[in-house]
Design a protein around this motif. Structure first.
Motif, PDB file in Angstrom:
ATOM      1  N   ALA A  23       0.839  -1.196   0.000  1.00 23.95           N
ATOM      2  CA  ALA A  23       0.000   0.000   0.000  1.00 23.95           C
ATOM      3  C   ALA A  23       0.872   1.244   0.000  1.00 23.95           C
ATOM      4  N   ARG A  25       0.747   5.497   0.307  1.00 22.83           N
ATOM      5  CA  ARG A  25      -0.053   6.632   0.723  1.00 22.83           C
ATOM      6  C   ARG A  25       0.446   7.901   0.043  1.00 22.83           C
ATOM      7  N   ASP A 134      -8.973   9.320   5.486  1.00 23.90           N
ATOM      8  CA  ASP A 134      -9.179   8.324   4.434  1.00 23.90           C
ATOM      9  C   ASP A 134     -10.071   8.837   3.305  1.00 23.90           C
ATOM     10  N   LYS A 189      -9.198   2.281   0.429  1.00 22.45           N
ATOM     11  CA  LYS A 189      -8.031   2.765   1.173  1.00 22.45           C
ATOM     12  C   LYS A 189      -8.198   2.479   2.661  1.00 22.45           C
ATOM     13  N   THR A 194      -5.005  -2.782  -1.871  1.00 30.77           N
ATOM     14  CA  THR A 194      -3.835  -2.251  -2.571  1.00 30.77           C
ATOM     15  C   THR A 194      -3.916  -2.399  -4.090  1.00 30.77           C
ATOM     16  N   CYS A 212      -7.378   6.250  -7.574  1.00 33.84           N
ATOM     17  CA  CYS A 212      -6.401   5.258  -7.123  1.00 33.84           C
ATOM     18  C   CYS A 212      -4.983   5.813  -7.189  1.00 33.84           C
ATOM     19  N   CYS A 215      -4.169   8.020  -4.217  1.00 36.67           N
ATOM     20  CA  CYS A 215      -3.854   7.454  -2.897  1.00 36.67           C
ATOM     21  C   CYS A 215      -2.945   6.234  -2.962  1.00 36.67           C
ATOM     22  N   ILE A 217      -3.110   3.275  -4.934  1.00 37.22           N
ATOM     23  CA  ILE A 217      -3.656   1.941  -5.181  1.00 37.22           C
ATOM     24  C   ILE A 217      -3.423   1.572  -6.641  1.00 37.22           C
TER      25      ILE A 217
END
Length: 477
Positions: A23, A25, A134, A189, A194, A212, A215, A217
């Motif tokens: 993952a 961020r 989030d 998220k 992921t 995606c 963040c 993904i």
């Protein structure tokens, strides 16, 4: 990344193995001076802060975040735990998010909502994301409602009647798909996803790609081979792994479903996860406030493929009544599902009095790709909303769609997308059939900017080295 072509008959072509992604961020870069030793902190001239990065998202302490209690099968009523990753219910039908509105009632008021920035996140207590951090956002501001007075007059609408358009093309990535996908990605998220995958006719894939990437993904998108090239390039440029497929959107969906175990991705297909409905319901929440809460439009005409927005808006109206934000006696709009004659499973089921729709084989639309969905997982929810509201389902021809788009652009200066133009064609048909009264206020949904679609050519040229024939110019095009 480059778009690729994938044959659904040639399964070995799909070889996309890889280790489980970590993952990632997104980080907000701080402003610092380029020196060898650590300098004293310097304030940004623009006062850029982490709070501004979450523009329009109410903070966790404003009331109490979300009031989600559980999820519920839309067909059987079976309950599922919140805060866990879910796809479809065990029945194979969509899950709906449920809230403790008794606990929220009286706390979330019209005045509090009016005081917040006009984004879809102002409704956060009625949305599923637990923590403000989030909430993935690209700035989902309220979309305008635009009057079409010339066409209303030509249609013969009388005093009290109006032809209005809610223009969803103003959202990030240029379509209403941003509403559903910002919520689906935010929840993914929050729940630790992921890698996400989906089938798309274009705009949904573009929205998921953007959020995606926002963040961190990883994204895989599968689109019918005749999806407009603009959409394919948009998705790829925004970081998605994009594949064209020689089939329809539900054929693309089978590839997504078939790869869940091997690829370890989360299936984000329409209504196969619970949260796109919650994003799309903000269209209903938003328009209620725009219409002054208790004086809603008489008719809403909605371009219907998978139908998430129509289902979501009907859910929103019920929740607002439960919260007391609109009065129990408030008259709700008639919901009209608009499809194309070449792909009209909802219209067929509505006309036959059926609860579920039968898949349309050899589906075809010339330009309105977004409503070319041969089979919808939430078919019974679409039909339920249409019937409960006193609305109807209607199909319009490709010619009527193209003519409507041209008419709206040339007479109102408003470039509808083809799916939005379908609702205008359906409006004219409803007037002719007597289903729409000349005193009705009719709200059309323009689901995307027309700039994302192919347009007719314009090939009038002037050679500046030759004498200019202003007579020809005066004749116009």
């Amino acid at each position: 990344m480059n778009a690729c072509v994938l044959s659904i008959q040639a399964k070995p072509a799909l070889r996309l193995r890889g280790s489980k992604p970590v993952a990632r961020r997104a980080r907000v870069a701080s402003v610092t001076r380029a020196v060898i030793s650590d300098p004293p902190p310097i304030k940004s001239a623009t006062k850029f802060t982490q709070d501004w990065a979450l523009q329009g998202v109410p903070k966790d302490d404003e009331i109490a975040g979300t009031f989600v209690t559980h999820l519920e099968c839309s067909l059987t009523g079976e309950k599922y735990k919140a805060d866990e990753l879910h796809g479809l219910a065990d029945s194979g039908k969509p899950l709906l998010v449920r809230y403790d509105f008794q606990a929220l009632k009286g706390k979330l008021t019209r005045e509090i909502l009016a005081s917040r920035p006009p984004t879809l996140w102002k409704w956060r207590e009625m949305l599923p994301v637990r923590k403000a951090e989030d909430c993935v956002t690209l700035g989902e501001w309220m979309t305008p409602i635009v009057d079409a007075p010339k066409l209303a007059a030509e249609a013969g609408l009388e005093e009290g009647g109006a032809l209005l358009v809610k223009d969803e093309g103003r959202l990030p990535t240029g379509s209403f798909k941003a509403r559903g996908l910002v919520m689906a990605v935010s929840m993914a998220k929050e729940l630790g996803v992921t890698r996400m995958a989906m089938p798309t006719n274009g705009n949904a894939g573009a929205a998921m790609s953007a959020y995606c990437s926002r963040c961190g993904i990883e994204t895989y998108i599968f689109a019918p081979e005749d999806t407009p090239d603009t959409n394919i390039r948009e998705m790829a440029l925004q970081g998605a792994n994009v594949w064209r497929v020689n089939g329809y959107i539900d054929d693309c969906g089978k590839i997504v479903g078939g790869g869940k175990e091997e690829m370890n991705w989360f299936d984000t297909s329409t209504l196969k996860e619970p949260y796109r409905i919650e994003g799309k319901k903000t269209m209903g929440l938003e328009l209620v406030e725009q219409f002054g809460w208790d004086d809603l439009p008489d008719v809403i005409m909605y371009p219907t493929g998978g139908g998430t927005g129509l289902i979501g808006m009907w859910k929103a109206f019920g929740e607002l009544k439960e919260l007391g934000l609109i009065k129990p006696e408030t008259k709700l709009p008639k919901m009209v599902a608009v499809q194309a004659t070449g792909c009209a499973p909802m219209v067929n089921a509505y006309d036959a009095g059926e609860e579920f729709a039968t898949r349309v084989d050899n589906a075809h639309t010339r330009s309105a790709m977004g409503i070319r969905v041969p089979a919808a997982v939430g078919d019974f929810l679409i039909l339920r909303a249409v019937r409960e509201s006193g609305g109807w389902a209607v199909a319009v021809t490709d010619d009527a769609i193209d003519e409507g788009q041209t008419e709206f652009a040339k007479k109102e200066g408003f470039l509808l997308c083809p799916e939005g133009a379908a609702t205008y064609a359906a409006f004219k048909k409803g007037l002719a059939d007597g289903k729409i009264k000349k005193t009705d206020r009719v709200l059309l949904f323009n689901c995307a900017t027309g700039l994302k679609y192919p347009m007719p050519p314009s090939n009038n040229d002037i050679d500046r080295h030759q004498p200019i024939d202003y007579g020809v110019i005066a004749e116009g095009i």
